[in-house]
Structure formats: C-alpha cells, structure tokens
Enzyme design. Structure first.
Site, mmCIF file in Angstrom:
data_model
loop_
_atom_site.group_PDB
_atom_site.id
_atom_site.type_symbol
_atom_site.label_atom_id
_atom_site.label_comp_id
_atom_site.label_asym_id
_atom_site.label_seq_id
_atom_site.Cartn_x
_atom_site.Cartn_y
_atom_site.Cartn_z
ATOM 1 N N CYS A 245 -27.089 -1.254 -50.837
ATOM 2 C CA CYS A 245 -26.026 -1.521 -51.163
ATOM 3 C C CYS A 245 -25.351 -0.566 -52.620
ATOM 4 O O CYS A 245 -26.118 1.028 -51.982
ATOM 5 C CB CYS A 245 -25.070 -2.768 -51.486
ATOM 6 S SG CYS A 245 -22.803 -3.076 -51.445
ATOM 7 N N ASN A 287 -20.376 -4.483 -47.509
ATOM 8 C CA ASN A 287 -18.980 -5.412 -48.322
ATOM 9 C C ASN A 287 -19.692 -3.770 -49.628
ATOM 10 O O ASN A 287 -20.067 -4.169 -50.789
ATOM 11 C CB ASN A 287 -19.712 -6.498 -49.290
ATOM 12 C CG ASN A 287 -18.506 -6.891 -50.343
ATOM 13 O OD1 ASN A 287 -17.642 -6.092 -49.975
ATOM 14 N ND2 ASN A 287 -19.600 -7.653 -51.616
ATOM 15 N N HIS A 330 -26.034 -4.257 -45.228
ATOM 16 C CA HIS A 330 -26.863 -5.283 -45.814
ATOM 17 C C HIS A 330 -27.943 -6.550 -45.091
ATOM 18 O O HIS A 330 -27.963 -7.027 -43.913
ATOM 19 C CB HIS A 330 -25.807 -6.553 -46.385
ATOM 20 C CG HIS A 330 -25.350 -6.767 -47.515
ATOM 21 N ND1 HIS A 330 -25.680 -6.896 -48.791
ATOM 22 C CD2 HIS A 330 -23.918 -5.963 -47.468
ATOM 23 C CE1 HIS A 330 -24.890 -6.254 -49.737
ATOM 24 N NE2 HIS A 330 -23.889 -6.042 -48.700
ATOM 25 N N GLU A 332 -30.483 -7.823 -45.152
ATOM 26 C CA GLU A 332 -30.452 -9.375 -45.703
ATOM 27 C C GLU A 332 -29.513 -10.564 -45.171
ATOM 28 O O GLU A 332 -28.718 -11.442 -45.546
ATOM 29 C CB GLU A 332 -30.800 -10.551 -47.291
ATOM 30 C CG GLU A 332 -29.371 -9.632 -47.598
ATOM 31 C CD GLU A 332 -28.436 -8.645 -48.421
ATOM 32 O OE1 GLU A 332 -27.205 -8.640 -48.243
ATOM 33 O OE2 GLU A 332 -29.372 -7.321 -47.605
#
Length: 369
Positions: A245, A287, A330, A332
């Site tokens: 990110c 995001n 992401h 994770e």
C-alpha cells in the site's frame, strides 16, 4: 438529528449514533460487504469520514480479536442502517457503544447510494458531521476554512520500537500506520519482527541486523514522509524489501517514480488485479487514495508486475536488480479475500535466495584471495 454536510453544499440528514462530537474530514466510501470493524480500526483511514455502501453495518457487533489497531484514527462513520442489537457469539459490544468509547461520531438513515454516486462523480471532498443548529452558509464557511489533515503518518506510527519475538527470519517492519494483520502473517511464519517508527534511518535499521525490511500500509500522501523515502532509497541496495500500500508508493518514489491523488480511490474488497507474469487474476482488498504513475516508471529500475482490472492502475512492482517488490493492495487482508497471502512466503523466499547468493559470493571471494 445529525447532519452530514458536503463542501459542495449537499446536506444529508439522519440519526446520530456513536460520539456526539463534531467532525470534519475527507469523505470516502468503502464497498466491502463485511469487515466494518477492520475498516474502522484501520490506521489508513486517519482523517477520513467513511461511507459504508453495504446497507447494514454492525450486525455482528464488535470483538477484541478483529482490531487492526488499538486506537482508531477514523473521523466518522456513515451508514444506511446501523444494527442496535447484533447477533453473533463473538460479539462483545455494539458498534454504537464502541464508537462512543472511542469518541467517533456516526450517522445513519441517509441515502448512502446517493452519497456514493456524488463522490464517484465529483471525487472525494471535505465534509462535516454535526448536530449543531447553524445555517448552511455558516457551515460551509467553516468547511472552507478548515484544512484537511496532513502528515497523518506521524499521527498513527509507533512512537518507539518494539519487538514481536520469533525464531525465524529477522524482519524490521517500518510502521507508517501498520495493520495488525501484517504482524499476524509474520507470526504465522515464526518471524522475529521489530516494529520501528516511520522516521527510522537506514543506519538504525542496519544495526538491528534484519534479514529483510517490510514497509507497511499507511494514510495520506506518500510525499508527506520524505525522510522515509530517503531511508528506503538506501535500503533497496542493501537488503530485501517488501512494500504494501503506502509502502508500495514509497518504493516507487525512492526509485525515481511519481505518485498522484486518485479521484475517489480504491476502498473495499474483491477488487480484481491481474498478474502480468502468470496471467492470473487475484481478488484483493484495497484502501488507498493515491496511486503510482505508470509513465513515471519508464526511466526507473522498476517493472510493473500487476495492474487493476477496474482502471488499469499500477498494483505491483518489482526491482530489476535487487530483491525488492511491492503491491498496492493488502495481502494481509482481514476478513478477506486471502488470495494473495502467499506474498509473505514470496518475501521470505527472496530473503533466503539473497542470503544464499551472498554466501556464494563470499565463498568465491575467499577462493580468489
């Protein structure tokens, strides 16, 4: 009653929940059907009022196991309907109670579909959540004179280093607004992780003798942390680096690329990303409000490895000469999808290969001597 006032003069009236405080921030939307607790506690939403496009939020309550950080930095929650009576065996409190405890205001009962369409058309904008009975003209003046938050990374990064012990590879994790999901992935792989502040120098990191460096996610404009860019520029030639990110964007800037603000960003789950090497499409959690400019990479040592099937933005990078790579999404991700969790294994494999190469080089050098 509570109002959401946009800087273009649009007003949404609804019911207030959570904290009663007034809040001004950048209004954005998230399209995930689940994961509201992870979104609310994600440091990457620092300074933002988040609209949930899924119509019902709060139905499985809040529990201690799903937080991405202990102290959320989100400025407001906007929903069509919030559930006052959650039904889930893991629930420990309601969304309303949690937001009150964390002093985060919320508004429900508004047309979130209309709001999302406005954001898509005009882009993200400033907005105010308020219960104050003032005129629209007054509110718009306050909105105009109130700047959006900057330097959000400084607000959410750890103040001092700390260790999550393990017996495996030694990882230094630069915290730009780290999600706990990153630590969970490394813990699964028995790594010894040292989390350090965003402004930690390359020399300080090297003294920790890491096998590799992880660059975390985080909020805001990547150009607001020039000290981190300088650190990464030095680390790239010295050890394996993996960025997620904001970390992905910082790698691009450190290598001579550029980034720019997106119209309304990517925020949600199940967003398709294509891998140029394998041809496979991954479903990802995203995001971010900034993206790497593809054309700016032409004169760098970075190669685009993945791109978004929604808008063709850059989603993955690989360094041509060093064991350095990054992704915009992401891996994770919690609650999911988990299509790309294997990238943590890829990072550990690159560390192992780099160490093998160094040993072979040292062996050749000793023979020559």
């Amino acid at each position: 009653m509570r109002q959401l006032v946009l800087e273009d003069g649009t007003v949404f009236a609804g019911e207030g929940f959570g904290s009663d405080r007034e809040s001004i921030g950048e209004v954005v939307f998230n399209t995930g059907m689940t994961g509201y607790q992870e979104v609310i506690s994600d440091p990457s939403y620092c300074g933002q009022l988040v609209t949930f496009t899924y119509p019902l939020v709060g139905n499985y309550g809040i529990n201690r196991d799903d937080f991405e950080t202990v102290n959320p930095a989100i400025l407001g929650v906007i929903v069509k309907e919030h559930c006052e009576h959650p039904s889930n065996f893991r629930s420990e409190e309601t969304l309303d109670a949690f937001l009150k405890a964390k002093n985060i205001p919320g508004i429900s009962g508004i047309d979130t579909r209309k709001l999302t369409k406005i954001i898509r058309q005009h882009g993200t904008m400033k907005a105010m959540l308020t219960t104050t009975d003032r005129s629209l003209e007054e509110t718009l003046k306050i909105l105009e004179s109130t700047p959006l938050q900057r330097d959000q990374v400084k607000q959410v990064s750890t103040v001092k280093p700390y260790v999550v012990p393990g017996r495996g590879k030694r990882i230094v994790l630069m915290d730009f607004g780290m999600k706990h999901g990153i630590l969970r992935e490394f813990t699964k792989r028995h790594c010894h992780v040292t989390v350090v502040p965003y402004h930690t120098s390359a020399e300080e990191i090297e003294r920790l003798k890491p096998d590799g460096v992880m660059l975390s996610n985080g909020p805001g404009d990547p150009k607001d942390v020039p000290e981190a860019i300088q650190t990464i520029r030095q680390l790239i030639t010295r050890m394996p680096v993996f960025g997620i990110c904001l970390g992905h964007q910082l790698i691009a800037l450190a290598c001579g690329g550029d980034t720019s603000k997106m119209k309304f960003g990517h925020r949600g789950a199940n967003q398709p990303v294509k891998d140029l090497g394998t041809g496979r499409t991954y479903m990802t959690s995203q995001n971010h409000g900034y993206a790497v400019d593809r054309h700016s990479l032409e004169q760098t040592n970075l190669t685009v490895t993945q791109f978004s099937l929604n808008d063709e933005s850059v989603e993955g990078l690989n360094h041509n000469h060093h064991p350095v790579f990054s992704v915009q999404y992401h891996p994770e991700s919690s609650p999911g999808p988990e299509d790309t969790a294997h990238l943590f294994d890829e990072f550990l494999t690159r560390i192992k290969n780099d160490q093998t190469t160094l040993k072979e080089d040292a062996s050749c050098l000793s023979v020559q001597i």
